[in-house]
Design an enzyme around this catalytic site. Structure first.
Site, PDB file in Angstrom:
ATOM      1  N   TYR A  50      42.197  48.475  47.445  1.00  0.00           N
ATOM      2  CA  TYR A  50      42.735  49.638  47.861  1.00  0.00           C
ATOM      3  C   TYR A  50      43.502  50.172  46.631  1.00  0.00           C
ATOM      4  O   TYR A  50      43.945  49.479  45.619  1.00  0.00           O
ATOM      5  CB  TYR A  50      43.675  49.493  48.870  1.00  0.00           C
ATOM      6  CG  TYR A  50      45.065  48.733  48.734  1.00  0.00           C
ATOM      7  CD1 TYR A  50      46.391  49.366  48.480  1.00  0.00           C
ATOM      8  CD2 TYR A  50      45.024  47.231  48.532  1.00  0.00           C
ATOM      9  CE1 TYR A  50      47.402  48.588  48.562  1.00  0.00           C
ATOM     10  CE2 TYR A  50      46.219  46.653  48.213  1.00  0.00           C
ATOM     11  CZ  TYR A  50      47.490  47.314  48.042  1.00  0.00           C
ATOM     12  OH  TYR A  50      48.510  46.562  47.775  1.00  0.00           O
TER      13      TYR A  50
ATOM     14  N   ARG B 275      42.502  51.653  37.737  1.00  0.00           N
ATOM     15  CA  ARG B 275      42.622  50.253  38.178  1.00  0.00           C
ATOM     16  C   ARG B 275      41.619  50.064  39.344  1.00  0.00           C
ATOM     17  O   ARG B 275      41.232  48.974  39.414  1.00  0.00           O
ATOM     18  CB  ARG B 275      44.162  50.412  38.620  1.00  0.00           C
ATOM     19  CG  ARG B 275      44.536  48.827  38.856  1.00  0.00           C
ATOM     20  CD  ARG B 275      45.730  48.696  39.455  1.00  0.00           C
ATOM     21  NE  ARG B 275      46.541  49.444  40.368  1.00  0.00           N
ATOM     22  CZ  ARG B 275      47.541  49.517  40.574  1.00  0.00           C
ATOM     23  NH1 ARG B 275      48.582  48.747  40.275  1.00  0.00           N
ATOM     24  NH2 ARG B 275      48.173  50.256  41.812  1.00  0.00           N
TER      25      ARG B 275
ATOM     26  N   ARG C 294      28.018  38.850  60.614  1.00  0.00           N
ATOM     27  CA  ARG C 294      29.078  38.187  59.818  1.00  0.00           C
ATOM     28  C   ARG C 294      28.817  36.964  58.886  1.00  0.00           C
ATOM     29  O   ARG C 294      28.761  35.824  59.170  1.00  0.00           O
ATOM     30  CB  ARG C 294      30.134  37.905  60.867  1.00  0.00           C
ATOM     31  CG  ARG C 294      31.429  37.478  59.989  1.00  0.00           C
ATOM     32  CD  ARG C 294      32.444  36.907  61.220  1.00  0.00           C
ATOM     33  NE  ARG C 294      33.738  36.336  60.376  1.00  0.00           N
ATOM     34  CZ  ARG C 294      34.053  35.262  59.849  1.00  0.00           C
ATOM     35  NH1 ARG C 294      32.886  34.355  60.089  1.00  0.00           N
ATOM     36  NH2 ARG C 294      34.971  34.943  59.208  1.00  0.00           N
TER      37      ARG C 294
ATOM     38  N   LYS D   9      43.502  44.277  43.035  1.00  0.00           N
ATOM     39  CA  LYS D   9      44.061  44.984  44.101  1.00  0.00           C
ATOM     40  C   LYS D   9      43.268  44.935  45.368  1.00  0.00           C
ATOM     41  O   LYS D   9      42.969  45.828  45.823  1.00  0.00           O
ATOM     42  CB  LYS D   9      44.428  46.335  43.750  1.00  0.00           C
ATOM     43  CG  LYS D   9      45.719  47.023  44.598  1.00  0.00           C
ATOM     44  CD  LYS D   9      46.342  48.226  44.187  1.00  0.00           C
ATOM     45  CE  LYS D   9      47.274  48.839  44.762  1.00  0.00           C
ATOM     46  NZ  LYS D   9      48.403  47.986  44.890  1.00  0.00           N
TER      47      LYS D   9
ATOM     48  N   GLU E 142      56.106  38.499  40.545  1.00  0.00           N
ATOM     49  CA  GLU E 142      56.439  39.989  41.075  1.00  0.00           C
ATOM     50  C   GLU E 142      56.844  40.066  42.365  1.00  0.00           C
ATOM     51  O   GLU E 142      56.913  39.179  43.031  1.00  0.00           O
ATOM     52  CB  GLU E 142      55.191  40.762  40.777  1.00  0.00           C
ATOM     53  CG  GLU E 142      53.931  40.240  41.635  1.00  0.00           C
ATOM     54  CD  GLU E 142      52.611  40.868  41.440  1.00  0.00           C
ATOM     55  OE1 GLU E 142      52.442  41.890  40.711  1.00  0.00           O
ATOM     56  OE2 GLU E 142      51.619  40.207  41.693  1.00  0.00           O
TER      57      GLU E 142
ATOM     58  N   LEU F  60      49.642  41.668  39.638  1.00  0.00           N
ATOM     59  CA  LEU F  60      48.853  43.092  39.604  1.00  0.00           C
ATOM     60  C   LEU F  60      49.200  43.590  38.309  1.00  0.00           C
ATOM     61  O   LEU F  60      50.395  43.843  38.017  1.00  0.00           O
ATOM     62  CB  LEU F  60      49.121  43.793  40.872  1.00  0.00           C
ATOM     63  CG  LEU F  60      48.206  44.996  40.867  1.00  0.00           C
ATOM     64  CD1 LEU F  60      47.018  44.801  41.278  1.00  0.00           C
ATOM     65  CD2 LEU F  60      49.114  45.906  42.059  1.00  0.00           C
TER      66      LEU F  60
END
Length: 286
Positions: free
Chosen positions: A33, A52, A101, A149, A181, A206
């Site tokens: 995302y 990114r 799945r 991310k 972070e 990140l």
């Protein structure tokens, strides 16, 4: 007016925006995302976010269903359709919906899912920009590829919930005695020697887009920057502390685990860097 979202090629009311329960983003957090800020109806530092995005999807062998140029066109159209002046555009791409799945990647015929939506937020005039925020510290329990991310954010959810329950605005995650972070931000301090310190990019954090811009803007102004880990004790002994992210820009930290940083107010360097970043954001918005 109903809020408009984007799902796999279609713009539709948010209430009608749905994906399959077999989508791998839902079943496995198999997705990436990005969040881009919007000021005055324009996207902020979006090229950095899209770069990114490309890097993150590349790290998990996930093909984007649209070019980054087309993704930006969609972002802009969403901003226009929602009459968004100040806020954010969220986008997520997953590996799509398979027939069952199975942990392994689908062999063929499964198209990645791409969704986007907007939200309203007045980042410039947020009250916390004037008062600063408290942070708490929590153990960093995340996986070892934090540079990707990923939508797998349960550890951050738990950290942010702990912060909320403590009346704090953010949680700083700690590993081997050092700050990695924030739950959704990069961490900075200003030492007594006027050195800006933030952890160097690696798989431990990140690579924040706002962090990257703030470091570059500081260096352009001949400010001293050291990219290295720092401890909570060093942060409490610092002149100033702050966080950066697309959703807060530059945000002062005035206390850590209930202990005051400096005089408990946003410092002049933090305030100046926030002004510089906002000027940069407006000058480069698209």
């Amino acid at each position: 007016m109903d809020q408009i979202a984007y799902v796999n090629g279609s713009f539709l009311p948010l209430a009608d925006a749905k994906v399959s329960i077999l989508d791998r983003g839902f079943l496995f957090a198999d997705g990436i995302y990005e969040v881009a800020a919007v000021l005055d109806g324009k996207l902020i530092d979006n090229a950095s976010h899209l770069a990114r995005l490309e890097r993150s999807v590349g790290e998990i062998a996930l093909a984007l269903p649209e070019t980054t140029d087309r993704i930006q066109e969609i972002q802009k159209e969403l901003v226009a359709r929602n009459n968004l002046v100040n806020g954010m555009v969220y986008l997520e791409v997953t590996r799509g919906a398979d027939s069952g799945r199975d942990f392994a990647f689908p062999k063929s015929g499964v198209k990645p899912t791409l969704i986007m939506f907007t939200s309203v937020k007045d980042i410039i005039n947020a009250p916390s920009a004037k008062t600063g925020i408290a942070v708490i510290t929590v153990p960093d329990i995340r996986w070892e590829r934090r540079d990707i991310k990923s939508v797998a954010l349960l550890a951050q959810v738990l950290a942010k919930q702990a912060a909320a329950e403590a009346g704090a605005g953010e949680a700083w995650m700690i590993e081997e005695g050092m700050v990695t972070e924030g739950g959704s931000s990069s961490a900075f301090i200003l030492t007594q020697d006027d050195v800006l310190v933030t952890r160097q990019n690696s798989s431990a954090i990140l690579p924040g887009c706002t962090r990257k811009a703030v470091v570059a803007l500081a260096e352009e102004r001949q400010l001293r920057v050291e990219e290295r880990p720092f401890s909570v004790q060093e942060a409490l002994a610092a002149k100033e502390a702050f966080t950066t992210s697309a959703t807060v820009f530059v945000q002062a930290v005035v206390s850590i685990d209930g202990k005051t940083v400096a005089n408990g107010k946003p410092g002049p360097m933090t305030n100046r860097l926030r002004e510089i970043y906002v000027d940069f954001a407006r000058a480069t918005a698209v």
